[in-house]
Design an enzyme around this catalytic site. Structure first.
Site: not given
Ligand code: FRU
Length: 703
Positions: A282, A284-285, A309, A342-343, A401-402, A451
């Site tokens: 998988w 994502n970001d 995820w 995380f991101s 986060r992020d 986010e």
């Molecule tokens: C956005 C998110 C971020 C987080 C990440 C976790 O898609 O929820 O806020 O850091 O994905 O995978």
């Protein structure tokens, strides 16, 4: 004995009629009440629950109709449920258990001579999770012949503050999973693990030198394998790795893990050709987008062990042209089970403000969220290949986060824009400032964002003297305004370019020619049956332009896309200047020269008297509804106003997606798409329209 509760083996009720080996049921909770079990508090309700309780996720995996479910009136209720005394007369006690994972608070205990000798909790300690009950077993042979009681406890009142139990049985064979281990000498590079989507999730630990080297969750396959994933063992070659997990007795999963110098093949007809997908698992970001020494670095949220995820790592890929990506080894690993990476973002610390530089080249700094610690930094002195965690992490501790980090020249400070949650105020983006990337001071906050923030300046109409700032959120909504080094002052309403499958975009840091280049996550673009899932969107250049409505941001595929399709030498400009589309006639037949499933198409339409235009690319229709001014593809729709009666579209097609840019990038749509043919057709309805100078570039990647 009450018929609702079967308690066998209580004191004198020895079981001469039962074969020595037969299972002995302690409780199956099929009755209306708990019978001879003693109840305290209010968590367990008047009797066993009949499955799921109000406001609870679906409870599954219990046997018969009833079970113990302490979600009675929600998580805040508490109480205990204690069995009558019974004699331990088999090797194991097997039971089904689910709910919260709070030691001593949501658990079942075995009490012998007044002491808790065995205890178990449910599997959940964070939002999400599952209400599924699974088998667990205690080896109780040490107390054979002794009197014992069971106590089911719910003392927890917050998230996952409940416990579910069913079917408690004494047995000479163990149900459920127990710890299994396998030792392997690491003589090859990769551990290969078979995955079956939907199989029970196993927590696997790879132990080297007595320490957990890797910890992850994986749907380990038994017989039927969907795909094979890998764990990189190159850092521990020559050592012994112990694979540790919990498996049922009959499992063959541990034996089917192998070790090899080769990774499973990545090629697939379904894999996008110029959009990034990970070899396995998988994504994502996009994270840590940074240009450094000729390479575009794309780090990304990655589950290397599963199709969905989970297990958040920072995957890593590099490209020299923004279109062809080479996946490199994982960059940032979770630190421990549940402390995921995380991101976040990355920058080149050119002036070595952090002091982390150790080689000739500049040091790269990544800022990421450790779910167990807070905002953390890591550094790399080898072009992003390996990363070292700062030993004084976290650098910022807050709920959020992020972190997105940028260099702010006017204040000579690093700025962190980070998603921030705090009690009693709206969620938003907080700003921190730092001279060295290690010590951060909070300087401001903007409410109303969620986010993955991004923050960057852009010249208006290419004029550097007319610079504005953009504050951008995960959902693609942005504000235009000023950033003074402390906080953001908005000058626009909330605006939006992207629609459809697009989320958590980020722009590259340190781009040499100053372009502002963005990549998003094509959220929800899936590849069923493939070993990978989700893709990144095509890189676009963002610009600010004056429009009659005010200053707006535009997104346009980076120039490398056009350069690529031209390089192939077969860009198909149809030798058509004006093609009149007569009401109701499909013009597909008129454009037979187009036979592409990987393409970069430019079309201009004079809408004239038409009410609806339908363009079908490789089987997927894109519709423009003239009256409502809606551009529609798959589930996505966006308002696009014609300019002087014309609509201009650029459509980019790959194996997994279509991306549509309307009116030179004023609006963009990303959708999932599987080409079913290589054709193109167009029709107008409700009146005539004209197609002007259609141009198709071939995006077929040549080796
Ligand atoms: C956005 C998110 C971020 C987080 C990440 C976790 O898609 O929820 O806020 O850091 O994905 O995978």
């Amino acid at each position: 004995m009450p018929k609702y509760l079967v308690i066998l083996l209580m004191g004198l009720m020895a079981t001469p009629l039962l074969a020595d080996d037969a299972d002995l049921l302690i409780a199956d909770f099929e009755g209306e009440t708990y019978g001879t079990w003693k109840v305290t508090g209010d968590a367990f309700g008047p009797g066993p629950a009949r499955g799921t309780l109000p406001n609870q996720m679906s409870v599954e995996g219990f046997e018969g109709k009833g079970l113990v479910n302490s979600f009675f009136n929600g998580d805040r209720t508490t109480g205990t449920l204690t069995s009558p005394e019974f004699k331990i007369d088999r090797k194991f006690i097997n039971f089904l258990i689910g709910g919260g994972k709070h030691d001593g608070q949501t658990c079942i205990n075995l009490i012998v001579e007044g002491k808790i000798v065995r205890t178990s909790t449910g599997p959940n300690d964070r939002p999400g999770g599952t209400e599924r009950l699974d088998w667990q077993a205690w080896d109780v042979s040490a107390w054979n012949g002794k009197a014992a009681t069971l106590q089911i406890v719910d003392l927890a009142t917050s998230g996952w503050g409940h416990i579910n139990v069913d079917q408690i049985v004494q047995s000479n064979s163990r149900r459920g999973s127990h710890l299994v281990q396998r030792e392997l000498l690491v003589e090859h590079d990769y551990l290969l693990l078979p995955v079956k989507n939907g199989a029970p999730k196993r927590q696997v630990k790879l132990v080297v030198d007595g320490k957990a080297f890797r910890e992850f969750e994986i749907e380990l396959a038994e017989k039927d394998v969907d795909f094979v994933v890998s764990a990189d063992l190159r850092r521990v070659r020559g050592k012994t790795v112990t694979i540790e997990t919990m498996l049922p007795d009959q499992s063959v999963a541990l034996a089917s893990i192998s070790i090899s110098d080769t990774l499973p093949a990545a090629e697939s007809e379904r894999r996008p050709r110029f959009h990034f997908t990970s070899r396995r698992g998988w994504l994502n970001d996009p994270n840590g987008l940074v240009y450094f020494l000729g390479e575009w670095h794309l780090f990304y949220q990655h589950n290397p062990y599963g199709w969905n995820w989970g297990n958040m790592h920072w995957g890593h890929a590099v490209s020299r042209d923004l279109l062809h990506w080479e996946e490199l080894p994982t960059a940032i690993y979770p630190r421990a089970w549940g402390d995921w990476a995380f991101s976040g973002s990355a920058v080149v610390d050119e002036r070595n403000t952090s002091g982390f530089k150790s080689g000739d080249d500049s040091v790269l700094i990544a800022a990421y969220t450790s779910t167990g610690r807070g905002e953390c930094i890591a550094f790399s002195n080898d072009r992003g290949r390996t990363w070292t965690d700062y030993d004084k992490n976290p650098v910022v501790k807050h709920a959020g986060r992020d972190p997105k980090i940028i260099w702010h020249a006017p204040t000579q400070r690093w700025i962190m824009a980070v998603y921030d949650e705090r009690p009693k105020v709206e969620r938003g983006i907080a700003f921190y400032s730092s001279p060295n990337l290690k010590e951060w001071t909070e300087t401001g906050r903007v409410e109303g964002f969620y986010e993955c923030p991004d923050l960057f300046p852009l010249p208006v109409d290419g004029n550097p003297a007319k610079q504005q700032w953009v504050l951008y959120g995960a959902d693609g909504k942005y504000l235009i305004g000023d950033f003074d080094g402390k906080t953001f002052h908005k000058k626009s309403s909330l605006l939006q370019i992207w629609h459809g499958n697009f989320y958590a975009a980020q722009t590259f840091s340190d781009v040499p020619d100053g372009r502002r280049i963005q990549i998003g996550w094509g959220q929800g673009i899936t590849f069923p049956g493939q070993p990978f899932n989700q893709q990144m969107t095509i890189p676009v250049e963002l610009t600010l332009r004056s429009t009659p409505e005010g200053v707006r941001m535009f997104a346009w595929p980076v120039k490398e896309v056009a350069a690529h399709s031209e390089r192939q030498g077969i860009a198909t400009t149809l030798s058509i200047d004006r093609l009149t589309l007569l009401d109701g006639l499909r013009a597909g037949i008129l454009v037979p020269t187009v036979s592409l499933d990987l393409f970069d198409a430019n079309l201009e339409l004079e809408l004239q008297s038409s009410q609806k235009i339908t363009m079908t690319f490789c089987g997927t229709p894109i519709v423009y509804d003239v009256k409502s001014q809606k551009l529609i593809c798959q589930q996505a729709s966006a308002t696009v106003k014609p300019i002087n009666g014309r609509l201009s579209l650029r459509v980019i097609g790959d194996r997994g997606s279509l991306e549509i840019f309307a009116n030179q990038g004023e609006t963009a749509i990303s959708v999932g798409h599987t080409p079913t043919d290589k054709g193109f057709s167009i029709r107008a309805d409700g009146g005539n329209a004209v197609l002007l100078r259609p141009n198709f570039g071939d995006m077929q990647a040549k080796p």
